[in-house]
Design a protein around this motif. Sequence first.
Motif, PDB file in Angstrom:
ATOM      1  N   GLU A 299       0.817  -1.206   0.000  1.00  0.00           N
ATOM      2  CA  GLU A 299       0.000   0.000   0.000  1.00  0.00           C
ATOM      3  C   GLU A 299       0.856   1.263   0.000  1.00  0.00           C
ATOM      4  O   GLU A 299       0.419   2.322  -0.456  1.00  0.00           O
ATOM      5  CB  GLU A 299      -0.959  -0.017   1.190  1.00  0.00           C
ATOM      6  N   VAL A 300       2.090   1.168   0.530  1.00  0.00           N
ATOM      7  CA  VAL A 300       3.015   2.299   0.434  1.00  0.00           C
ATOM      8  C   VAL A 300       3.346   2.567  -1.025  1.00  0.00           C
ATOM      9  O   VAL A 300       3.357   3.703  -1.496  1.00  0.00           O
ATOM     10  CB  VAL A 300       4.297   2.015   1.239  1.00  0.00           C
ATOM     11  N   LEU A 301       3.619   1.485  -1.771  1.00  0.00           N
ATOM     12  CA  LEU A 301       3.931   1.610  -3.189  1.00  0.00           C
ATOM     13  C   LEU A 301       2.708   2.075  -3.980  1.00  0.00           C
ATOM     14  O   LEU A 301       2.845   2.797  -4.975  1.00  0.00           O
ATOM     15  CB  LEU A 301       4.429   0.266  -3.731  1.00  0.00           C
ATOM     16  N   ALA A 302       1.514   1.674  -3.536  1.00  0.00           N
ATOM     17  CA  ALA A 302       0.298   2.090  -4.232  1.00  0.00           C
ATOM     18  C   ALA A 302       0.128   3.603  -4.163  1.00  0.00           C
ATOM     19  O   ALA A 302      -0.333   4.232  -5.121  1.00  0.00           O
ATOM     20  CB  ALA A 302      -0.920   1.381  -3.630  1.00  0.00           C
ATOM     21  N   LEU A 303       0.498   4.204  -3.041  1.00  0.00           N
ATOM     22  CA  LEU A 303       0.413   5.656  -2.928  1.00  0.00           C
ATOM     23  C   LEU A 303       1.310   6.345  -3.954  1.00  0.00           C
ATOM     24  O   LEU A 303       1.002   7.425  -4.436  1.00  0.00           O
ATOM     25  CB  LEU A 303       0.809   6.096  -1.522  1.00  0.00           C
ATOM     26  N   ARG A 304       2.439   5.701  -4.275  1.00  0.00           N
ATOM     27  CA  ARG A 304       3.370   6.275  -5.243  1.00  0.00           C
ATOM     28  C   ARG A 304       2.995   5.938  -6.685  1.00  0.00           C
ATOM     29  O   ARG A 304       3.673   6.363  -7.613  1.00  0.00           O
ATOM     30  CB  ARG A 304       4.789   5.784  -4.958  1.00  0.00           C
ATOM     31  N   GLY A 305       1.927   5.147  -6.872  1.00  0.00           N
ATOM     32  CA  GLY A 305       1.444   4.944  -8.227  1.00  0.00           C
ATOM     33  C   GLY A 305       1.460   3.531  -8.758  1.00  0.00           C
ATOM     34  O   GLY A 305       1.165   3.325  -9.932  1.00  0.00           O
ATOM     35  N   ARG A 306       1.812   2.526  -7.938  1.00  0.00           N
ATOM     36  CA  ARG A 306       1.811   1.147  -8.421  1.00  0.00           C
ATOM     37  C   ARG A 306       1.111   0.242  -7.431  1.00  0.00           C
ATOM     38  O   ARG A 306       1.590   0.031  -6.317  1.00  0.00           O
ATOM     39  CB  ARG A 306       3.245   0.642  -8.627  1.00  0.00           C
ATOM     40  N   ASP A 307      -0.039  -0.329  -7.835  1.00  0.00           N
ATOM     41  CA  ASP A 307      -0.728  -1.288  -6.983  1.00  0.00           C
ATOM     42  C   ASP A 307      -0.043  -2.640  -7.082  1.00  0.00           C
ATOM     43  O   ASP A 307       0.788  -2.888  -7.956  1.00  0.00           O
ATOM     44  CB  ASP A 307      -2.197  -1.407  -7.392  1.00  0.00           C
ATOM     45  N   ARG A 308      -0.392  -3.524  -6.161  1.00  0.00           N
ATOM     46  CA  ARG A 308       0.266  -4.825  -6.053  1.00  0.00           C
ATOM     47  C   ARG A 308       0.205  -5.620  -7.363  1.00  0.00           C
ATOM     48  O   ARG A 308       1.230  -6.115  -7.847  1.00  0.00           O
ATOM     49  CB  ARG A 308      -0.398  -5.643  -4.938  1.00  0.00           C
ATOM     50  N   GLU A 309      -1.000  -5.751  -7.942  1.00  0.00           N
ATOM     51  CA  GLU A 309      -1.162  -6.597  -9.120  1.00  0.00           C
ATOM     52  C   GLU A 309      -0.351  -6.076 -10.305  1.00  0.00           C
ATOM     53  O   GLU A 309       0.326  -6.848 -11.002  1.00  0.00           O
ATOM     54  CB  GLU A 309      -2.642  -6.703  -9.504  1.00  0.00           C
ATOM     55  N   THR A 310      -0.402  -4.767 -10.545  1.00  0.00           N
ATOM     56  CA  THR A 310       0.334  -4.187 -11.669  1.00  0.00           C
ATOM     57  C   THR A 310       1.832  -4.336 -11.476  1.00  0.00           C
ATOM     58  O   THR A 310       2.562  -4.699 -12.411  1.00  0.00           O
ATOM     59  CB  THR A 310      -0.027  -2.701 -11.839  1.00  0.00           C
ATOM     60  N   LEU A 311       2.305  -4.062 -10.272  1.00  0.00           N
ATOM     61  CA  LEU A 311       3.740  -4.152 -10.009  1.00  0.00           C
ATOM     62  C   LEU A 311       4.254  -5.571 -10.204  1.00  0.00           C
ATOM     63  O   LEU A 311       5.265  -5.792 -10.884  1.00  0.00           O
ATOM     64  CB  LEU A 311       4.043  -3.674  -8.585  1.00  0.00           C
ATOM     65  N   LEU A 312       3.564  -6.555  -9.633  1.00  0.00           N
ATOM     66  CA  LEU A 312       4.026  -7.938  -9.757  1.00  0.00           C
ATOM     67  C   LEU A 312       3.956  -8.430 -11.205  1.00  0.00           C
ATOM     68  O   LEU A 312       4.843  -9.147 -11.669  1.00  0.00           O
ATOM     69  CB  LEU A 312       3.202  -8.846  -8.847  1.00  0.00           C
ATOM     70  N   ALA A 313       2.904  -8.033 -11.926  1.00  0.00           N
ATOM     71  CA  ALA A 313       2.802  -8.428 -13.336  1.00  0.00           C
ATOM     72  C   ALA A 313       3.946  -7.843 -14.157  1.00  0.00           C
ATOM     73  O   ALA A 313       4.543  -8.531 -15.006  1.00  0.00           O
ATOM     74  CB  ALA A 313       1.454  -7.983 -13.908  1.00  0.00           C
ATOM     75  N   ASN A 314       4.293  -6.585 -13.904  1.00  0.00           N
ATOM     76  CA  ASN A 314       5.386  -5.957 -14.631  1.00  0.00           C
ATOM     77  C   ASN A 314       6.735  -6.571 -14.274  1.00  0.00           C
ATOM     78  O   ASN A 314       7.617  -6.715 -15.130  1.00  0.00           O
ATOM     79  CB  ASN A 314       5.407  -4.453 -14.362  1.00  0.00           C
ATOM     80  N   LEU A 315       6.907  -6.941 -13.009  1.00  0.00           N
ATOM     81  CA  LEU A 315       8.160  -7.590 -12.608  1.00  0.00           C
ATOM     82  C   LEU A 315       8.294  -8.958 -13.263  1.00  0.00           C
ATOM     83  O   LEU A 315       9.389  -9.340 -13.721  1.00  0.00           O
ATOM     84  CB  LEU A 315       8.218  -7.722 -11.085  1.00  0.00           C
TER      85      LEU A 315
END
Length: 286
Positions: free
Chosen positions: A185-201
């Motif tokens: 949720e810290v990362l979501a505040l900066r613009g990346r939610d969990r699902e999007t971040l993990l998919a991109n990684l």
Amino acid sequence: MTERPQPETVPWWRDSPPSKPRRVAGGIQIHSTRGTIAQTWWSARFIEVLESLGVGGRLARGRSYARAGQIVELRVDAGAAVARVQGSRPEPYRVRVGLTAYGKTEWAAVEQALADDAWYAATLLAGGMPPEIEQLFAALGLALFPASGRDLTMDCSCPDQTVPCKHLAAVFYLLAERFDADPFEVLALRGRDRETLLANLRARRGADDEPAEGTAPGSEAAAPLADRLDDFFTAGPGLADVGRIGSAPAPPDALLDQVPTFVMQIRGHRLVDLLRPAYRALDEPG
């Protein structure tokens, strides 16, 4: 003619007398009843910013609001946490805590740096936030956490002129507890939610693992599995330390914090509060 004495007024720089808030049925309530609310170093970052602003009794009243369940709803999106907090007036106040969200270019650089070392994603998935992630962002000229109140925008629809007011403070404390349970949720505040971040990684790591141009998949010389049983299932650099990341493990009842609020109550108690002792008992040894 004798002048009538004017009523005394409270100077604008002093805290206004505390008003009694209206009680909320089924509000979002933090679980900490005393002492420190933030249990991890990453959630403490937000509380440090709040406490550095020096707003007197509003911090104590904000904690009381958060513990009493005065927050009606809270939503964390890219760039802002938006909430409704019930005060003394009939209509809940609208509260917003804003933090700059990074764009596609910045997040592409962050994701590539994260993908280069699988330890970061593994640590996040294990419920922790590696301290080195701050240096990773800093090396790219970015900041993961706000350094001061100037890095945040704070708005509340209440008439209090002091920022942050007790309603904003309550949202800060609830955010800290949310961050304890889910560092994504810290990362979501900066613009990346969990699902999007993990998919991109996964996409970036998959691209790095593709065979070189002109080489058919599976044609590279590789030792037979039977000859690699001793090292095939090793964790690799960094992953063996995931369980020792220096942060408090997620509490056994953290899952209940993700359950949507039920309107129905049982003898005046929320369902999650009735289930919480059972979840904690399951984690006790023996």
